[in-house]
Design a protein around this motif. Structure first.
Motif, PDB file in Angstrom:
ATOM      1  N   ALA A   1       0.848  -1.189   0.000  1.00 28.35           N
ATOM      2  CA  ALA A   1       0.000   0.000   0.000  1.00 28.35           C
ATOM      3  C   ALA A   1       0.880   1.235   0.000  1.00 28.35           C
ATOM      4  N   SER A   2       0.251   2.390  -0.104  1.00 24.14           N
ATOM      5  CA  SER A   2       1.001   3.641  -0.025  1.00 24.14           C
ATOM      6  C   SER A   2       0.190   4.777   0.582  1.00 24.14           C
ATOM      7  N   LEU A   3      -1.137   4.646   0.606  1.00 23.31           N
ATOM      8  CA  LEU A   3      -2.004   5.717   1.097  1.00 23.31           C
ATOM      9  C   LEU A   3      -2.704   5.317   2.395  1.00 23.31           C
ATOM     10  N   PRO A   4      -3.053   6.308   3.221  1.00 21.21           N
ATOM     11  CA  PRO A   4      -3.736   6.021   4.494  1.00 21.21           C
ATOM     12  C   PRO A   4      -5.233   5.772   4.350  1.00 21.21           C
ATOM     13  N   LEU A   5      -5.619   5.174   3.248  1.00 20.78           N
ATOM     14  CA  LEU A   5      -7.014   4.829   2.979  1.00 20.78           C
ATOM     15  C   LEU A   5      -6.988   3.556   2.141  1.00 20.78           C
TER      16      LEU A   5
ATOM     17  N   LEU B   1      -9.931   8.885   7.626  1.00 17.28           N
ATOM     18  CA  LEU B   1      -9.293  10.203   7.588  1.00 17.28           C
ATOM     19  C   LEU B   1      -9.666  11.072   8.781  1.00 17.28           C
ATOM     20  N   ASN B   2     -10.950  11.133   9.130  1.00 11.83           N
ATOM     21  CA  ASN B   2     -11.339  11.957  10.277  1.00 11.83           C
ATOM     22  C   ASN B   2     -10.811  11.393  11.590  1.00 11.83           C
ATOM     23  N   LYS B   3     -10.800  10.077  11.706  1.00 14.39           N
ATOM     24  CA  LYS B   3     -10.393   9.464  12.963  1.00 14.39           C
ATOM     25  C   LYS B   3      -8.876   9.433  13.151  1.00 14.39           C
ATOM     26  N   ILE B   4      -8.117   9.524  12.057  1.00 11.19           N
ATOM     27  CA  ILE B   4      -6.665   9.445  12.163  1.00 11.19           C
ATOM     28  C   ILE B   4      -5.987  10.808  11.972  1.00 11.19           C
TER      29      ILE B   4
ATOM     30  N   LEU C   1     -11.621  20.644   5.078  1.00 11.37           N
ATOM     31  CA  LEU C   1     -12.127  19.718   4.062  1.00 11.37           C
ATOM     32  C   LEU C   1     -12.874  18.550   4.693  1.00 11.37           C
ATOM     33  N   LEU C   2     -12.325  18.007   5.789  1.00  7.61           N
ATOM     34  CA  LEU C   2     -12.982  16.891   6.461  1.00  7.61           C
ATOM     35  C   LEU C   2     -14.330  17.312   7.040  1.00  7.61           C
TER      36      LEU C   2
ATOM     37  N   ILE D   1      -3.317  16.487   0.736  1.00  3.85           N
ATOM     38  CA  ILE D   1      -2.575  17.296   1.705  1.00  3.85           C
ATOM     39  C   ILE D   1      -1.939  16.411   2.765  1.00  3.85           C
ATOM     40  N   ILE D   2      -2.703  15.420   3.233  1.00  4.32           N
ATOM     41  CA  ILE D   2      -2.187  14.501   4.255  1.00  4.32           C
ATOM     42  C   ILE D   2      -0.946  13.779   3.754  1.00  4.32           C
ATOM     43  N   VAL D   3      -1.009  13.254   2.545  1.00  6.22           N
ATOM     44  CA  VAL D   3       0.127  12.519   1.977  1.00  6.22           C
ATOM     45  C   VAL D   3       1.340  13.432   1.830  1.00  6.22           C
ATOM     46  N   GLU D   4       1.115  14.676   1.446  1.00  6.73           N
ATOM     47  CA  GLU D   4       2.216  15.628   1.268  1.00  6.73           C
ATOM     48  C   GLU D   4       2.888  15.997   2.585  1.00  6.73           C
TER      49      GLU D   4
END
Length: 546
Positions: free
Chosen positions: A342-346, A449-452, A475-476, A498-501
């Motif tokens: 994986a690579s993304l937090p989703l 995303l909201n919880k982390i 955004l969230l 934005i999170i990934v960056e």
């Protein structure tokens, strides 16, 4: 590096066989498929004669690879607790078993006000609590719903109902839940087992010990809970949905994965929900056991402290990411196809996933990693601590990561391993340099995303590392106000970029849901979120009687 990994794997097999390990998903609750439920891949080598009609009777024994800490719905933090809780209690609404829609449960219907701030629920009038010490199995009413939801709002360890304002009782079987702002994830949040309806007198009567004497309205009643050993459940003959076929269920703690597989093969257990490593290979090759595998709504990750220590510097975080070859890491940790890189937090199974963002995740580049670390003021590396729970996957991962960071950056990593309850407290505290775990929940991006990453989740296990970004928060929050899924997905994708960056961590794998099941067990439905439901409006698991 491959030689190093090979050496580490041999060492880890020895370590796991000696120490025994447990698991750590946040639930209930969980990979690289673009649907919500994935496609079951079931391997069945040997069939038994199955009666044309389900049979009543028998006790189902399920192995858990980690010990549940607390069965109080507002206190639990791990999937192993939720597997028990959701079979003892019921929520107002539920996800359908294929995770495609929200369906009635204790609430038979509901309406939403035009402004999206008020949800009116019509409750069933045929629901009764299990008999307990402080009540005799009385009828559930709107007052119980008000008490349970407001209790979760105030006390939930995972902020599961932080979006509500109050609950109003209209009559015995009607309640209105008031929200300060519209929240598109509210109904989904209600499906979590942390929001089951419980009787006030039992909660207050037992006090802090309520988790050991959980009372709900579900298909099974908690008879006994022995910490680190087992939870014994018996059938609730007064269950509102349908009478369970099983006489009872035993959730048995077997932390050693190989012992877990052996117990399944010898008939000591009927069902293992946490197969991994060599145990997957063993069960796959056993003609007497069914192996069920499907992509999970799941992300395994390493989370850096955003406010304290070296990792508060974004250059350090980027350097650590570039110093680890995640593809080789996944090969080393999951040797039997239990996960995909994986690579993304989703997870890809979420409708908020954006594959185009995979390209902006830093790639393995040790030389660039060294330059970044030097620019950040650490040319000679530094010392740090990585906290994990004592599961086989996390132990393997941590050891490999330790070697990568030492070899490429001269970063000295001290691995601190603990059982799930202790680990979750450390992860929530904000004091961990780095911690690693996994997150499993629903297709809605809110639950990842909201919880982390939302600022208001700081202090919970999800955002124990203090990630905070005003634009991400905006955004969230906006994604919860709009009702159309396409609009919400676009907002989540913007936040995800934005999170990934910001390089908050390393999101290295999407683990499968992998179960080993005895052929006598019938009617079991596997879900991408890993939840085990034995009896509800859609399923009723049974055993072929020998």
């Amino acid at each position: 590096m491959k030689k190093i990994l090979a050496f580490l794997l041999v060492a880890m097999f020895v370590l796991v066989s000696v120490t025994g390990c447990g698991g750590n998903n946040t639930t209930p609750q969980a990979n690289d498929e673009s649907n919500t439920s994935g496609t079951n891949k079931e391997v069945t080598k040997k069939e038994i004669e199955v009666p044309s009609e389900p049979q009543d009777g028998g006790v189902l024994t399920i192995a858990l690879v980690a010990s549940p800490k607390n069965l109080d719905p507002v206190k639990y933090t791990g999937t192993y607790e939720s597997q028990i809780i959701q079979n003892v209690g019921d929520t107002l609404v539920a996800y359908s078993m294929d995770l495609s829609e929200i369906i009635p449960n204790l609430a038979k219907s509901w309406t939403v006000s035009e402004d999206g701030k008020h949800y009116t629920f019509q409750l069933r009038d045929d629901v009764y609590f299990h008999p307990g010490k402080f009540q005799d199995g009385r009828q559930m009413t709107a007052e119980d719903v008000k008490y349970s939801l407001e209790r979760s709002h105030e006390l939930s360890a995972m902020n599961r109902l932080d979006m509500i304002e109050s609950v109003e009782v209209v009559n015995d079987f009607e309640v209105i839940v008031h929200l300060p702002e519209p929240n598109a994830a509210f109904l989904t949040a209600l499906t979590n087992s942390g929001n089951i309806i419980v009787p006030k007198e039992e909660v207050e009567g037992w006090g802090d010990d309520f988790g050991n004497h959980l009372i709900g309205t579900g298909p099974f009643m908690l008879k006994e809970f022995k910490l680190d050993e087992e939870a014994v459940l018996v059938r609730n003959d007064n269950y509102w949905a349908q009478k369970p076929h099983l006489d009872g269920v035993v959730f048995k703690v077997i932390t050693d994965i190989n012992q877990n597989a052996n117990a399944l093969r010898t008939g000591e257990i009927d069902f293992s929900s946490g197969l991994s490593g060599e145990a997957v290979k063993i069960i796959r090759e056993d003609e007497n056991i069914r192996l069920l595998e499907m992509p999970g709504l799941h992300v395994a990750y390493i989370y850096f402290n955003q406010v304290k220590g070296p990792t508060a510097d974004i250059r350090v975080r980027e350097a650590l990411i570039k110093a680890i070859d995640t593809k080789e890491l996944v090969k080393g940790v999951y040797q039997y196809g239990e996960a995909q890189p994986a690579s993304l937090p989703l997870p890809p199974g979420s409708w908020g996933y954006d594959a185009s963002l995979e390209s902006i995740v830093p790639e393995y580049n040790p030389e660039e990693a060294k330059k970044l670390l030097a620019e950040a003021g650490y040319p000679d590396g530094f010392k740090t601590t990585l906290y994990i729970s004592n599961t086989p996957h996390r132990v393997k991962m941590a050891t490999i990561v330790q070697q990568y960071l030492n070899m490429n950056l001269n970063v000295d990593v001290d691995i601190q391993t603990s059982e799930w309850g202790t680990f979750s407290e450390i992860g929530s505290s904000g004091n961990a340099d780095i911690f690693a775990m996994s997150w499993t929940w629903y297709p809605d991006p809110f639950f990842f995303l909201n919880k982390i990453f939302a600022s208001d989740a700081i202090g919970s296990l999800g955002n124990g590392q203090g990630f905070s970004n005003p634009e991400v928060d905006r955004l969230l929050a906006e994604a919860l106000v709009v009702s159309e899924q396409e609009e919400r997905a676009e907002l989540y994708k913007q936040a995800l970029k934005i999170i990934v960056e910001q390089h908050p961590g390393i999101f290295y794998s999407n683990e499968n849901v992998t179960w080993g099941v005895a052929p006598e067990v019938q009617g079991l439905v596997q879900r991408a979120d890993g939840c085990i439901f034995l009896t509800n409006t859609e399923v009723n698991v049974w055993k072929v009687q020998k």
